[in-house]
Every structure is written in C-alpha cells, then in structure tokens.
Design a protein around this motif. Structure first.
Motif, mmCIF file in Angstrom:
data_model
loop_
_atom_site.group_PDB
_atom_site.id
_atom_site.type_symbol
_atom_site.label_atom_id
_atom_site.label_comp_id
_atom_site.label_asym_id
_atom_site.label_seq_id
_atom_site.Cartn_x
_atom_site.Cartn_y
_atom_site.Cartn_z
ATOM 1 N N LEU A 4 0.808 -1.205 0.000
ATOM 2 C CA LEU A 4 0.000 0.000 0.000
ATOM 3 C C LEU A 4 0.849 1.267 0.000
ATOM 4 N N TRP A 5 2.089 1.155 0.477
ATOM 5 C CA TRP A 5 2.971 2.322 0.514
ATOM 6 C C TRP A 5 3.267 2.854 -0.894
ATOM 7 N N MET A 6 3.100 2.011 -1.899
ATOM 8 C CA MET A 6 3.399 2.444 -3.264
ATOM 9 C C MET A 6 2.410 3.501 -3.751
ATOM 10 N N PHE A 37 -7.957 10.942 12.341
ATOM 11 C CA PHE A 37 -7.281 11.177 11.063
ATOM 12 C C PHE A 37 -6.447 9.946 10.729
ATOM 13 N N THR A 38 -6.797 9.296 9.647
ATOM 14 C CA THR A 38 -6.082 8.096 9.233
ATOM 15 C C THR A 38 -6.148 7.972 7.723
ATOM 16 N N MET A 39 -5.299 7.119 7.175
ATOM 17 C CA MET A 39 -5.278 6.890 5.732
ATOM 18 C C MET A 39 -5.606 5.437 5.452
ATOM 19 N N HIS A 40 -6.111 5.196 4.256
ATOM 20 C CA HIS A 40 -6.383 3.840 3.779
ATOM 21 C C HIS A 40 -7.354 3.103 4.694
ATOM 22 N N ARG A 41 -8.343 3.813 5.168
ATOM 23 C CA ARG A 41 -9.357 3.186 6.014
ATOM 24 C C ARG A 41 -10.397 2.489 5.143
ATOM 25 N N CYS A 42 -11.176 1.623 5.757
ATOM 26 C CA CYS A 42 -12.265 0.968 5.048
ATOM 27 C C CYS A 42 -13.357 1.992 4.730
ATOM 28 N N GLY A 43 -14.079 1.743 3.666
ATOM 29 C CA GLY A 43 -15.243 2.565 3.345
ATOM 30 C C GLY A 43 -14.958 3.795 2.508
ATOM 31 N N ASP A 44 -13.688 4.206 2.412
ATOM 32 C CA ASP A 44 -13.340 5.391 1.626
ATOM 33 C C ASP A 44 -13.272 4.985 0.155
ATOM 34 N N ALA A 45 -14.450 4.826 -0.446
ATOM 35 C CA ALA A 45 -14.511 4.188 -1.756
ATOM 36 C C ALA A 45 -14.741 5.178 -2.896
ATOM 37 N N ILE A 46 -15.875 5.806 -2.936
ATOM 38 C CA ILE A 46 -16.271 6.579 -4.121
ATOM 39 C C ILE A 46 -15.960 8.060 -3.888
ATOM 40 N N TYR A 47 -14.898 8.581 -4.459
ATOM 41 C CA TYR A 47 -14.050 7.922 -5.453
ATOM 42 C C TYR A 47 -12.600 7.999 -4.991
ATOM 43 N N SER A 48 -11.602 7.678 -5.832
ATOM 44 C CA SER A 48 -10.216 7.577 -5.394
ATOM 45 C C SER A 48 -9.560 8.949 -5.228
ATOM 46 N N GLY A 49 -9.190 9.264 -3.988
ATOM 47 C CA GLY A 49 -8.498 10.526 -3.728
ATOM 48 C C GLY A 49 -7.064 10.511 -4.229
ATOM 49 N N HIS A 50 -6.382 9.359 -4.144
ATOM 50 C CA HIS A 50 -5.019 9.274 -4.660
ATOM 51 C C HIS A 50 -4.990 9.509 -6.174
ATOM 52 N N THR A 51 -5.912 8.876 -6.890
ATOM 53 C CA THR A 51 -5.947 9.063 -8.337
ATOM 54 C C THR A 51 -6.281 10.507 -8.687
ATOM 55 N N LEU A 52 -7.119 11.133 -7.886
ATOM 56 C CA LEU A 52 -7.441 12.543 -8.115
ATOM 57 C C LEU A 52 -6.174 13.398 -8.058
ATOM 58 N N CYS A 106 0.820 9.113 -13.937
ATOM 59 C CA CYS A 106 -0.583 9.119 -13.519
ATOM 60 C C CYS A 106 -1.229 7.771 -13.820
ATOM 61 N N LEU A 107 -1.000 7.241 -15.008
ATOM 62 C CA LEU A 107 -1.569 5.947 -15.380
ATOM 63 C C LEU A 107 -0.979 4.821 -14.536
ATOM 64 N N ALA A 108 0.335 4.848 -14.327
ATOM 65 C CA ALA A 108 0.982 3.812 -13.518
ATOM 66 C C ALA A 108 0.469 3.848 -12.082
ATOM 67 N N GLY A 109 0.332 5.066 -11.524
ATOM 68 C CA GLY A 109 -0.192 5.181 -10.166
ATOM 69 C C GLY A 109 -1.617 4.661 -10.049
ATOM 70 N N VAL A 130 -2.958 1.645 -7.619
ATOM 71 C CA VAL A 130 -4.104 1.753 -6.707
ATOM 72 C C VAL A 130 -5.023 0.544 -6.866
ATOM 73 N N ILE A 131 -5.271 0.141 -8.115
ATOM 74 C CA ILE A 131 -6.135 -1.022 -8.347
ATOM 75 C C ILE A 131 -5.448 -2.304 -7.884
ATOM 76 N N ALA A 132 -4.146 -2.435 -8.164
ATOM 77 C CA ALA A 132 -3.429 -3.651 -7.780
ATOM 78 C C ALA A 132 -3.390 -3.837 -6.272
ATOM 79 N N ASN A 133 -3.318 -2.743 -5.531
ATOM 80 C CA ASN A 133 -3.327 -2.826 -4.067
ATOM 81 C C ASN A 133 -4.731 -2.992 -3.505
ATOM 82 N N ARG A 134 -5.725 -2.981 -4.397
ATOM 83 C CA ARG A 134 -7.129 -3.073 -3.982
ATOM 84 C C ARG A 134 -7.505 -1.929 -3.034
#
Length: 374
Positions: A91-93, A160-175, A205-208, A212-216
């Motif tokens: 997930l650190w990636m 305040f935390t990162m990568h918590r459950c439920g933070d789904a729609i939509y991807s903040g990292h991809t944004l 951007c595409l690789a990131g 994100v998808i590979a890390n689920r």
C-alpha cells in the motif's frame, strides 16, 4: 591569505545566483494586498474542504462496517480489472506515487513565470473535486475491496487516518495524480522538453492508477471517476478564471506578475498588446470602456456627447449631439468611426484615440484566448 581564482569565481557565481533568485522573487512572486487575501482565503477554504472530506470518510468507514456485521464475513464486489491485475499488498506504493507527482509539479510551479496563477488554479480545481467527493463517499456504502483494511472506531471529527475501510467513491489518490498531470498539460513549457515531461507526468498518472487497483485500495470505478472528475473540475475552474478574473482585469499580480498581457519575460511587446486587445483590456489591465477612454484622452470636462455607443459587430458609432458640439465634431467621431480628433473642446493640442483598435478588441469577446485554452 588571498583567495584563489577558483574561489573568487565560485563566489562570483554564488552572488549572481543570489541576485537572480532575488530578482525573480520580486518580479514573479511579489503580491499586493488583494492577491494575498485571495490566496489566504483559497488556502483556508481548501483546508476546510479537506477536513470535512476526512470527516465524511470516517462516516463512510463506520457505515461500511454494517455490511460485514450483517453478513458475518467480508466480500469484494466483482471487478473486471481485478481479474487481470494481480493483488499486491504494498500500500505504501500508492503514497509513493503521490510524492512522485508532487515533486516535479512543485518544481514546475517554482520555475513558472506566473507561479501564483498555477497555485491558484491547482487549489481551486483540487478543492472543487474534493468537494464533489464529500457528497459521494458516504452516500452509498460498498464492501471495501481490500481485505486488510481497518474500520474507524473513534470520533469521526477528530480521527485522522489513511487507507481506512469505506473510503470508496471515489479515489483521492488518483485525483491527486490527475490534477498534477493537468497542471503539466496546461502550464508546461511549449517546447519538446515540456511535451516530453508532460507525457512522463501522464505516464506516472496511469501507472499510479494501476498501482491503486493492484493494491485493492479502490475499485476500478473509483479510479475511473477520478479520471473523469479531475479534468472536469480543472476546466470548470479554467472557464471561471478566464471569464471572471482574466477578462475582468482582476488579481493582476497573480494573473500577470510582470505586465498585463505578458506571460513570459521573453514575450514581445506586440504579442502582449495583441493579448490585451483579445481580452478587451487596456494596458493597465482595466476593462475597455469607450467613455472612460474618451475622458482619458485629455478632456477636462464632460464630453460633448450624451451617448457613445460602440457596437463591435460593424464598428458603428452613435454620437448624440449636445449643445456645445459642432456637426464637424460629430462627424469626426461618428462618420468613419476610427479616429477621434478633440480640438474643439478647449484643450490645447490634438488628442487622437484609435477607436477602431478598441472596437476590434471588443469584437473578440467571444473568442477563447490561449489563456482559456490552457
């Protein structure tokens, strides 16, 4: 002991670099009071939006746990890309790609001729997209795609935390990836180096996004929504900025730090003048006003016209005669409509105003300038 020649040269280069840096700060980064207030307000609003986005992510995390409690186990929704991209638990990636996008984008901002304009556009577009995310992530709760995520159990306003459950729609990292790539698309140098770096930014951007998808960390639909919303927010802000800042001559120290109409120090005077005309602005950045232009030509009294109407479509000019204007004055202003000769109003010397050029600028109001395209 006298310093060596190499030391003297090194010291000279250091002084030149220091002088260059200071001149650049004074020329491109110095702001007036109005612009400082605008930027501070923008940063504060951006911070408030991100705080409430964190609050709603916590709410979404607590609501998403209801699914697991009701079923007694975790499951993942079907996803086409999950079938083709294997799962990796690194997930650190995803955070690493944030850094990889931020560092070159920050370097672009520092080197840009109009840095605060880039910063303003970035914060406004990013804030708008984050505001949209506030309205979506806690509305519909979906099972989290990552089996190792953790639910928020504390206070939603103070946790305040990162990568918590439920933070789904939509991807903040991809944004973040997409907004940084949009900065490169709009503000990178217009040469082969700029194009190469822009292509590299989009490749990151595409690789990131794939990481994100590979890390689920998100479903594919979350990543796609970020790709759609990011450019949409960017060009929405670009439209608003063009019509309500650039065209109205506002925030000039942000829009044109050096001179109105000048994007780069190397721009020619003719190019800057053309930009001012296309924007319908006078050299000082104020919007074109034919009556104000007439008064500024040297008339120390009210103009001899009751009405000055310039229609950009056919350059027709209507001059309503008042008591002190002669037919010759009216003809000089309205017959051909190009040069106004003010001699009969009591002011020594002739003052000529090229009304045709000003009207040509007004005629271009509906043309999108290169600022808006960028």
């Amino acid at each position: 002991m006298q310093p060596t020649v190499a030391a003297q040269r090194l010291r000279g280069h250091g002084l030149k670099a220091k002088s260059f840096l200071w001149q650049r700060i004074r020329r491109n980064w110095w702001l007036d009071r109005t612009c400082i207030i605008f930027l501070v307000t923008t940063v504060v609003i951006f911070g408030i939006i991100y705080y409430f986005m964190n609050v709603m992510a916590n709410v979404a995390s607590k609501r998403s746990r209801l699914i697991e409690d009701q079923l007694g186990f975790r499951f993942t929704l079907p996803d086409v890309f999950f079938e083709f991209i294997g799962y990796i638990d690194k997930l650190w990636m995803t955070d690493m790609f944030d850094v990889l996008m931020f560092i070159p984008t920050g370097a672009l901002v520092i080197w840009h001729e109009r840095p605060w304009r880039v910063v303003s556009r970035l914060l406004l577009a990013w804030g708008l997209a984050a505001l949209i995310k506030i309205t979506t992530m806690a509305i519909t709760s979906v099972p989290d795609p990552r089996p190792t995520c953790e639910y928020v159990v504390g206070n939603v306003f103070t946790t305040f935390t990162m990568h918590r459950c439920g933070d789904a729609i939509y991807s903040g990292h991809t944004l973040i990836f997409v907004i940084c790539a949009m900065v490169w698309s709009s503000f990178a140098p217009r040469n082969w180096i700029g194009r190469l770096l822009t292509a590299f930014a989009w490749a990151l951007c595409l690789a990131g996004s794939l990481i994100v998808i590979a890390n689920r960390a998100h479903y594919t639909i979350d990543v796609l929504l970020a790709w759609y919303i990011g450019p949409g927010a960017w060009y929405t802000v670009a439209w608003f900025w063009y019509w309500h800042v650039t065209r109205k001559g506002r925030l000039l120290k942000i829009e044109f730090p050096v001179e109105v109409g000048r994007h780069k120090n190397a721009d020619s005077d003719e190019l800057c003048q053309r930009r001012r005309m296309e924007l319908g602005l006078l050299p000082d950045g104020t919007p074109f006003d034919p009556l104000a232009l007439y008064l500024a030509a040297g008339v120390g009294m009210a103009p001899p016209t009751g009405l000055v109407d310039i229609e950009a479509g056919d350059f027709s000019h209507t001059l309503e005669k008042s008591g002190s204007a002669s037919p010759e004055d009216i003809g000089a202003f309205g017959a051909q409509g190009h040069v106004v000769d003010i001699d009969a109003v009591g002011v020594e010397g002739a003052h000529q105003v090229n009304v045709a050029d000003a009207a040509a600028g007004a005629q271009l109001e509906r043309i999108y300038s290169e600022d808006f395209k960028r």
